[in-house]
Design a protein around this motif. Structure first.
Motif, PDB file in Angstrom:
ATOM      1  N   GLY A 107       0.799  -1.225   0.000  1.00 33.34           N
ATOM      2  CA  GLY A 107       0.000   0.000   0.000  1.00 33.34           C
ATOM      3  C   GLY A 107       0.825   1.264   0.000  1.00 33.34           C
ATOM      4  O   GLY A 107       0.330   2.334  -0.386  1.00 33.34           O
ATOM      5  N   MET A 108       2.107   1.177   0.429  1.00 36.10           N
ATOM      6  CA  MET A 108       2.962   2.366   0.436  1.00 36.10           C
ATOM      7  C   MET A 108       3.282   2.849  -0.974  1.00 36.10           C
ATOM      8  O   MET A 108       3.662   3.996  -1.177  1.00 36.10           O
ATOM      9  N   PHE A 109       3.144   1.955  -1.956  1.00 40.19           N
ATOM     10  CA  PHE A 109       3.518   2.302  -3.330  1.00 40.19           C
ATOM     11  C   PHE A 109       2.312   2.619  -4.204  1.00 40.19           C
ATOM     12  O   PHE A 109       2.454   2.797  -5.413  1.00 40.19           O
ATOM     13  N   ILE A 110       1.130   2.664  -3.601  1.00 44.74           N
ATOM     14  CA  ILE A 110      -0.081   2.974  -4.358  1.00 44.74           C
ATOM     15  C   ILE A 110      -0.523   4.394  -4.026  1.00 44.74           C
ATOM     16  O   ILE A 110      -0.863   4.680  -2.874  1.00 44.74           O
ATOM     17  N   PRO A 111      -0.528   5.310  -4.989  1.00 45.21           N
ATOM     18  CA  PRO A 111      -0.980   6.682  -4.715  1.00 45.21           C
ATOM     19  C   PRO A 111      -2.439   6.694  -4.282  1.00 45.21           C
ATOM     20  O   PRO A 111      -3.262   5.949  -4.825  1.00 45.21           O
ATOM     21  N   SER A 112      -2.723   7.540  -3.295  1.00 49.17           N
ATOM     22  CA  SER A 112      -4.096   7.586  -2.777  1.00 49.17           C
ATOM     23  C   SER A 112      -5.085   8.040  -3.833  1.00 49.17           C
ATOM     24  O   SER A 112      -6.253   7.654  -3.807  1.00 49.17           O
ATOM     25  N   GLN A 113      -4.613   8.864  -4.800  1.00 46.27           N
ATOM     26  CA  GLN A 113      -5.528   9.349  -5.839  1.00 46.27           C
ATOM     27  C   GLN A 113      -6.057   8.213  -6.703  1.00 46.27           C
ATOM     28  O   GLN A 113      -7.158   8.290  -7.243  1.00 46.27           O
ATOM     29  N   VAL A 114      -5.258   7.135  -6.833  1.00 40.85           N
ATOM     30  CA  VAL A 114      -5.694   5.995  -7.638  1.00 40.85           C
ATOM     31  C   VAL A 114      -6.885   5.295  -6.977  1.00 40.85           C
ATOM     32  O   VAL A 114      -7.728   4.701  -7.656  1.00 40.85           O
ATOM     33  N   LEU A 115      -6.964   5.402  -5.665  1.00 42.06           N
ATOM     34  CA  LEU A 115      -8.005   4.688  -4.923  1.00 42.06           C
ATOM     35  C   LEU A 115      -9.297   5.481  -4.786  1.00 42.06           C
ATOM     36  O   LEU A 115     -10.298   4.948  -4.299  1.00 42.06           O
ATOM     37  N   VAL A 116      -9.270   6.741  -5.207  1.00 36.65           N
ATOM     38  CA  VAL A 116     -10.416   7.610  -4.928  1.00 36.65           C
ATOM     39  C   VAL A 116     -11.699   7.075  -5.572  1.00 36.65           C
ATOM     40  O   VAL A 116     -12.745   6.967  -4.909  1.00 36.65           O
ATOM     41  N   ILE A 117     -11.646   6.736  -6.853  1.00 39.28           N
ATOM     42  CA  ILE A 117     -12.871   6.306  -7.552  1.00 39.28           C
ATOM     43  C   ILE A 117     -13.441   5.015  -6.950  1.00 39.28           C
ATOM     44  O   ILE A 117     -14.644   4.953  -6.650  1.00 39.28           O
ATOM     45  N   PRO A 118     -12.617   3.955  -6.751  1.00 40.79           N
ATOM     46  CA  PRO A 118     -13.187   2.770  -6.076  1.00 40.79           C
ATOM     47  C   PRO A 118     -13.730   3.073  -4.691  1.00 40.79           C
ATOM     48  O   PRO A 118     -14.772   2.538  -4.294  1.00 40.79           O
ATOM     49  N   VAL A 119     -13.032   3.939  -3.958  1.00 37.35           N
ATOM     50  CA  VAL A 119     -13.486   4.286  -2.607  1.00 37.35           C
ATOM     51  C   VAL A 119     -14.826   5.011  -2.656  1.00 37.35           C
ATOM     52  O   VAL A 119     -15.701   4.807  -1.790  1.00 37.35           O
ATOM     53  N   ILE A 120     -15.015   5.855  -3.668  1.00 32.13           N
ATOM     54  CA  ILE A 120     -16.297   6.561  -3.793  1.00 32.13           C
ATOM     55  C   ILE A 120     -17.442   5.558  -3.933  1.00 32.13           C
ATOM     56  O   ILE A 120     -18.490   5.691  -3.290  1.00 32.13           O
ATOM     57  N   LYS A 124     -20.354   5.121  -1.198  1.00 34.01           N
ATOM     58  CA  LYS A 124     -21.756   5.317  -1.595  1.00 34.01           C
ATOM     59  C   LYS A 124     -22.587   4.095  -1.232  1.00 34.01           C
ATOM     60  O   LYS A 124     -23.735   4.205  -0.781  1.00 34.01           O
ATOM     61  N   THR A 125     -22.024   2.912  -1.439  1.00 36.37           N
ATOM     62  CA  THR A 125     -22.741   1.674  -1.095  1.00 36.37           C
ATOM     63  C   THR A 125     -23.031   1.597   0.391  1.00 36.37           C
ATOM     64  O   THR A 125     -24.107   1.147   0.815  1.00 36.37           O
ATOM     65  N   LEU A 126     -22.073   2.070   1.195  1.00 40.53           N
ATOM     66  CA  LEU A 126     -22.232   2.024   2.650  1.00 40.53           C
ATOM     67  C   LEU A 126     -22.991   3.234   3.200  1.00 40.53           C
ATOM     68  O   LEU A 126     -23.256   3.300   4.403  1.00 40.53           O
ATOM     69  N   GLY A 134     -16.983   8.487   6.890  1.00 43.06           N
ATOM     70  CA  GLY A 134     -16.421   7.972   5.643  1.00 43.06           C
ATOM     71  C   GLY A 134     -15.049   8.542   5.363  1.00 43.06           C
ATOM     72  O   GLY A 134     -14.114   7.819   4.976  1.00 43.06           O
ATOM     73  N   PHE A 135     -14.893   9.845   5.587  1.00 44.95           N
ATOM     74  CA  PHE A 135     -13.595  10.486   5.365  1.00 44.95           C
ATOM     75  C   PHE A 135     -12.548   9.974   6.343  1.00 44.95           C
ATOM     76  O   PHE A 135     -11.407   9.690   5.960  1.00 44.95           O
ATOM     77  N   LEU A 136     -12.945   9.833   7.614  1.00 43.50           N
ATOM     78  CA  LEU A 136     -11.995   9.342   8.621  1.00 43.50           C
ATOM     79  C   LEU A 136     -11.552   7.916   8.314  1.00 43.50           C
ATOM     80  O   LEU A 136     -10.366   7.578   8.454  1.00 43.50           O
ATOM     81  N   LEU A 137     -12.487   7.076   7.897  1.00 39.63           N
ATOM     82  CA  LEU A 137     -12.134   5.691   7.578  1.00 39.63           C
ATOM     83  C   LEU A 137     -11.156   5.628   6.405  1.00 39.63           C
ATOM     84  O   LEU A 137     -10.190   4.851   6.426  1.00 39.63           O
ATOM     85  N   PHE A 138     -11.403   6.437   5.388  1.00 37.49           N
ATOM     86  CA  PHE A 138     -10.509   6.417   4.223  1.00 37.49           C
ATOM     87  C   PHE A 138      -9.126   6.946   4.579  1.00 37.49           C
ATOM     88  O   PHE A 138      -8.102   6.350   4.220  1.00 37.49           O
ATOM     89  N   GLU A 139      -9.080   8.052   5.306  1.00 39.10           N
ATOM     90  CA  GLU A 139      -7.784   8.611   5.683  1.00 39.10           C
ATOM     91  C   GLU A 139      -7.029   7.654   6.614  1.00 39.10           C
ATOM     92  O   GLU A 139      -5.805   7.521   6.527  1.00 39.10           O
ATOM     93  N   THR A 140      -7.756   6.991   7.498  1.00 38.35           N
ATOM     94  CA  THR A 140      -7.107   6.022   8.387  1.00 38.35           C
ATOM     95  C   THR A 140      -6.531   4.860   7.588  1.00 38.35           C
ATOM     96  O   THR A 140      -5.420   4.389   7.869  1.00 38.35           O
ATOM     97  N   THR A 141      -7.271   4.417   6.602  1.00 40.53           N
ATOM     98  CA  THR A 141      -6.782   3.322   5.753  1.00 40.53           C
ATOM     99  C   THR A 141      -5.479   3.708   5.058  1.00 40.53           C
ATOM    100  O   THR A 141      -4.556   2.885   4.945  1.00 40.53           O
ATOM    101  N   LEU A 142      -5.384   4.958   4.640  1.00 38.55           N
ATOM    102  CA  LEU A 142      -4.166   5.410   3.956  1.00 38.55           C
ATOM    103  C   LEU A 142      -2.951   5.424   4.883  1.00 38.55           C
ATOM    104  O   LEU A 142      -1.816   5.342   4.422  1.00 38.55           O
TER     105      LEU A 142
END
Length: 271
Positions: A107-120, A124-126, A134-142
């Motif tokens: 995960g250290m080599f994957i830019p967070s911007q690449v994950l934005v669309i799947p995360v959206i 949305k599903t959740l 939602g924002f806290l969970l995503f930022e924590t995951t990063l």
């Protein structure tokens, strides 16, 4: 000599933006657009800086508080998740433990911007899109890859005899980690907190997309963007806001840089 020639372009690339940011924070719109690199001493004024702090269009103080609370929330969640997980992986001897660590480190080599669309789509599903959880969970995951890297490396430097002594006293793995191991992890924890705080404070894309204008929550970076118009930009607002937004991060980094170096080098040399 060769080293200086190599470092000179790097220094220029880093100093020039800082120079423009500081100088233009005290200049008028006309001076900024006509002479961005100039220093018109008679016309320099702190009024633009004070105007940024007291702007009626958006509250920079509120943005400071919101961003600081986000940084605290992300650091707490990251520590609660990655701390025990790192302890299990660091003390584990099976191949599965190593595979799990590699999975986190990828995960250290994957830019967070690449994950934005799947995360959206996931948020949305959740039903968490545009919400603070939602924002806290995503930022924590990063933050997990960096946290796992630091914590696992550091825990491996601690003698296993500590675990055995705690076990003989009747302590389980959960108690052993939080009461014996965790207090010894201060350099790694401080390093992770500094890196995560800087990451949350300077993040623009994720809060802009995940929170969005509908949430009415602006971080320091998104509030600066709110000062940029569709057809024109008032640089007497943008530059002072950027300066005010950057100063706390620089101060935070300068005061705690010793802890960052200590945490990184300890894990690297003894891990």
């Amino acid at each position: 000599m060769i080293r200086r020639l190599i470092l000179l372009p790097v220094v220029i690339l880093m100093v020039v933006p800082a120079y423009l940011l500081v100088v233009n924070s005290f200049k008028s719109q006309q001076d900024i657009t006509q002479e961005p690199f100039g220093i018109p001493l008679p016309r320099l004024s702190v009024d633009y800086l004070l105007g940024a702090l007291n702007s009626p269009d958006f509250s920079l103080v509120k943005a400071y508080i919101v961003t600081a609370l986000f940084a605290v929330g992300v650091n707490v969640l990251s520590l609660l998740v990655s701390g025990p997980a790192a302890y299990v992986i660091a003390r584990g001897t099976r191949i599965g433990h190593r595979a799990l660590l590699v999975l986190f480190l990828v995960g250290m080599f994957i830019p967070s911007q690449v994950l934005v669309i799947p995360v959206i789509y996931v948020l949305k599903t959740l039903g968490l899109m545009g919400t603070v959880p939602g924002f806290l969970l995503f930022e924590t995951t990063l933050t997990l890859p960096i946290s796992m890297f630091l914590y696992v490396s550091y825990i491996k430097t601690l003698p296993r005899e500590l675990d055995e002594a705690a076990r003989m006293d009747g302590a389980g793995p959960f108690t052993t980690f939080w009461r014996i191991i965790f207090p010894l992890m201060k350099p790694a924890v401080v390093t992770a907190i500094v890196l995560h705080t800087i990451g949350v404070w300077t993040d623009f894309v994720n809060p802009q997309i995940i929170l969005g204008p509908a949430s009415s929550l602006y971080t320091v970076t998104t509030s600066v963007y709110a000062a940029i118009g569709k057809y024109s930009t008032d640089f007497t607002v943008v530059y002072p806001n950027l300066l005010v937004a950057v100063v706390p991060v620089l101060a935070f980094f300068v005061f705690l840089q010793r802890n960052i170096v200590s945490g990184l080098t300890t894990g690297a040399t003894k891990g």
